[in-house]
Write an enzyme that holds these catalytic residues in place. Structure first.
Site, PDB file in Angstrom:
ATOM      1  CG  HIS A  40      -0.198  -0.012   2.519  1.00  0.00           C
ATOM      2  ND1 HIS A  40       0.222   1.134   3.149  1.00  0.00           N
ATOM      3  CD2 HIS A  40       0.215  -1.044   3.289  1.00  0.00           C
ATOM      4  CE1 HIS A  40       0.850   0.817   4.272  1.00  0.00           C
ATOM      5  NE2 HIS A  40       0.862  -0.505   4.377  1.00  0.00           N
ATOM      6  CG  ASP A  41      -0.531   4.217   1.302  1.00  0.00           C
ATOM      7  OD1 ASP A  41      -1.434   4.719   0.620  1.00  0.00           O
ATOM      8  OD2 ASP A  41      -0.735   3.679   2.415  1.00  0.00           O
ATOM      9  N   GLY A  58       4.981  -1.144   2.830  1.00  0.00           N
ATOM     10  CA  GLY A  58       4.209   0.048   2.517  1.00  0.00           C
ATOM     11  C   GLY A  58       5.042   1.309   2.454  1.00  0.00           C
TER      12      GLY A  58
END
Length: 177
Positions: A40-41, A58
């Site tokens: 994520h991200d 992440g």
């Protein structure tokens, strides 16, 4: 978001962004080989090559034209600079400066990514300045702060040198040495 002409191979996973950062981004003209995990991200620049089974935590950022060898683990919040080359089976736990080669576990710098820079059309003068900068930061008796200050005085003004120095100054995880 995935850019134009990016190839994502078998069994790769790309996680969506969280409310914190909002999105995961993969640039244009990238190659993500089999079994790559983009958490994520993450933000991956244009023309990045990520080899088989690279696993990233992440909030990882990878600059344009970087290449990451297979079976590499990248810790969360790590940044890999533009035009950097990370060898296979590495453990990347700190930021990797732009334009360098890094490999191993523990991760060590192994010189400037000279071949990649030459292939991408960096002129001899720029490559020479980056090599001097590399020596100041990674192969001198100076600490990183002293090396950055000296490099600003002696080599500053060239966009590639300034990018390298700004990357170091902006590092929150610390620089892989």
């Amino acid at each position: 978001m995935v850019g134009d002409r990016t190839t994502i191979r078998e069994y790769a996973t790309l996680n969506r962004g969280t409310r914190t950062a909002g999105k995961t981004v993969v640039g244009s003209d990238c190659l993500l080989m089999a079994y790559v995990h983009v958490a994520h991200d993450c933000v991956i620049g244009d023309r990045v090559i990520i080899s088989n089974s690279v696993q990233m935590g992440g909030h990882v950022e990878i600059g344009e034209w970087a290449a990451v060898g297979g079976l590499t683990a990248i810790h969360q919040f790590v940044r890999i600079g533009a035009h950097a080359f990370v060898g296979g089976a590495a453990r990347v736990h700190k930021d990797v400066a732009p334009y360098v080669r890094a490999a191993g576990n523990p991760l060590v710098m192994s010189g400037l990514n000279s071949i990649g820079l030459r292939r991408r059309g960096f002129d001899a003068e720029t490559r020479r300045a980056l090599k001097q900068l590399y020596r100041l930061v990674f192969a001198s008796e100076l600490n990183v702060t002293q090396a950055v200050a000296r490099a600003r005085d002696e080599l500053g003004g060239r966009p590639e040198v300034d990018r390298f120095l700004t990357f170091i100054e902006d590092s929150e995880r610390g620089l892989a040495l």
